[in-house]
Write a protein that holds these residues in place. Sequence first.
Motif, PDB file in Angstrom:
ATOM      1  N   LEU A  80       0.795  -1.224   0.000  1.00 28.67           N
ATOM      2  CA  LEU A  80       0.000   0.000   0.000  1.00 28.67           C
ATOM      3  C   LEU A  80       0.829   1.276   0.000  1.00 28.67           C
ATOM      4  N   GLY A  81       2.140   1.159   0.144  1.00 31.59           N
ATOM      5  CA  GLY A  81       2.972   2.345   0.162  1.00 31.59           C
ATOM      6  C   GLY A  81       2.848   3.152   1.434  1.00 31.59           C
ATOM      7  N   ILE A  82       2.356   2.534   2.514  1.00 32.85           N
ATOM      8  CA  ILE A  82       2.212   3.223   3.797  1.00 32.85           C
ATOM      9  C   ILE A  82       3.433   2.901   4.651  1.00 32.85           C
ATOM     10  N   PRO A  83       4.207   3.901   5.063  1.00 32.58           N
ATOM     11  CA  PRO A  83       5.430   3.636   5.824  1.00 32.58           C
ATOM     12  C   PRO A  83       5.134   3.265   7.280  1.00 32.58           C
ATOM     13  N   ALA A  84       6.094   2.623   7.909  1.00 27.76           N
ATOM     14  CA  ALA A  84       5.941   2.214   9.306  1.00 27.76           C
ATOM     15  C   ALA A  84       5.728   3.420  10.218  1.00 27.76           C
ATOM     16  N   VAL A 111      -3.619   3.227  11.573  1.00 23.41           N
ATOM     17  CA  VAL A 111      -2.918   3.830  10.441  1.00 23.41           C
ATOM     18  C   VAL A 111      -3.371   5.282  10.309  1.00 23.41           C
ATOM     19  N   ASP A 112      -2.428   6.165  10.141  1.00 27.66           N
ATOM     20  CA  ASP A 112      -2.727   7.585  10.015  1.00 27.66           C
ATOM     21  C   ASP A 112      -3.619   7.848   8.800  1.00 27.66           C
ATOM     22  N   HIS A 118      -2.949   9.464   0.933  1.00 30.67           N
ATOM     23  CA  HIS A 118      -1.835   9.601  -0.011  1.00 30.67           C
ATOM     24  C   HIS A 118      -1.147   8.274  -0.324  1.00 30.67           C
ATOM     25  N   MET A 119      -1.710   7.169   0.094  1.00 31.46           N
ATOM     26  CA  MET A 119      -1.048   5.887  -0.151  1.00 31.46           C
ATOM     27  C   MET A 119      -1.010   5.575  -1.651  1.00 31.46           C
ATOM     28  N   GLN A 120       0.017   4.853  -2.030  1.00 27.70           N
ATOM     29  CA  GLN A 120       0.197   4.455  -3.424  1.00 27.70           C
ATOM     30  C   GLN A 120       0.292   2.934  -3.471  1.00 27.70           C
TER      31      GLN A 120
END
Length: 210
Positions: A80-84, A111-112, A118-120
């Motif tokens: 999902l492109g969501i960072p830790a 998750v924020d 803005h997830m990719q």
Amino acid sequence: MTIQDLEARFIGHMPGIMGVTRHYAVLVPLVEWEERPHILFEVRADSLKRQPGEVCFPGGHMDPGETPTECAFRETREELGIPASAIRPIARLDDVYMGERGLMHPVLAQVDGGAVVHMQASRDEVKETFLVPVDYFLQEAPKVYRFPLEPRVGEDFPYRLIGFPQGYPWRTGCHEVPIWVYKGHVIWGLTARILNWNLREGGDRARFGR
């Protein structure tokens, strides 16, 4: 072989589940959206060989030395492109035996919301994503379908050898498949089992969201 040899073999042994050789982890992502907690889902890409088009949580096979939380965070970033840095771990949920010697470790985390906007998502793995209010799962019971699990013992089994020449009363079981349908999305299988157990059936100790 001596008792000391056996003792040396098992000193420091950490008990697990007999027969389990593969471990997996998924993130159960909670998102504050429109002032209500939601759960973030993804739909697997149609091009995937395994379970194409199914609704799931981000996750996958644990690498050697990796914890369930580390695996869930890594897979969420890859899929999902969501960072830790945008994920806050909350709790480890109850593990799920998957069959074929596999064990699933679900990880509950927040998750924020900005990271979700803005997830990719990876086009190779994810077809789409969607949010479902937690209240939906608390208020709507899933349809649960059940089918028996029956032993299929070969004719060559040595019943006489084990003292049961007339056959043995093998234990049977039952498999449950919960299914929710939310705005055209079918949530079922392992994903639904995780939600159904932790939201509805797991008792006060295991529930979240209430």
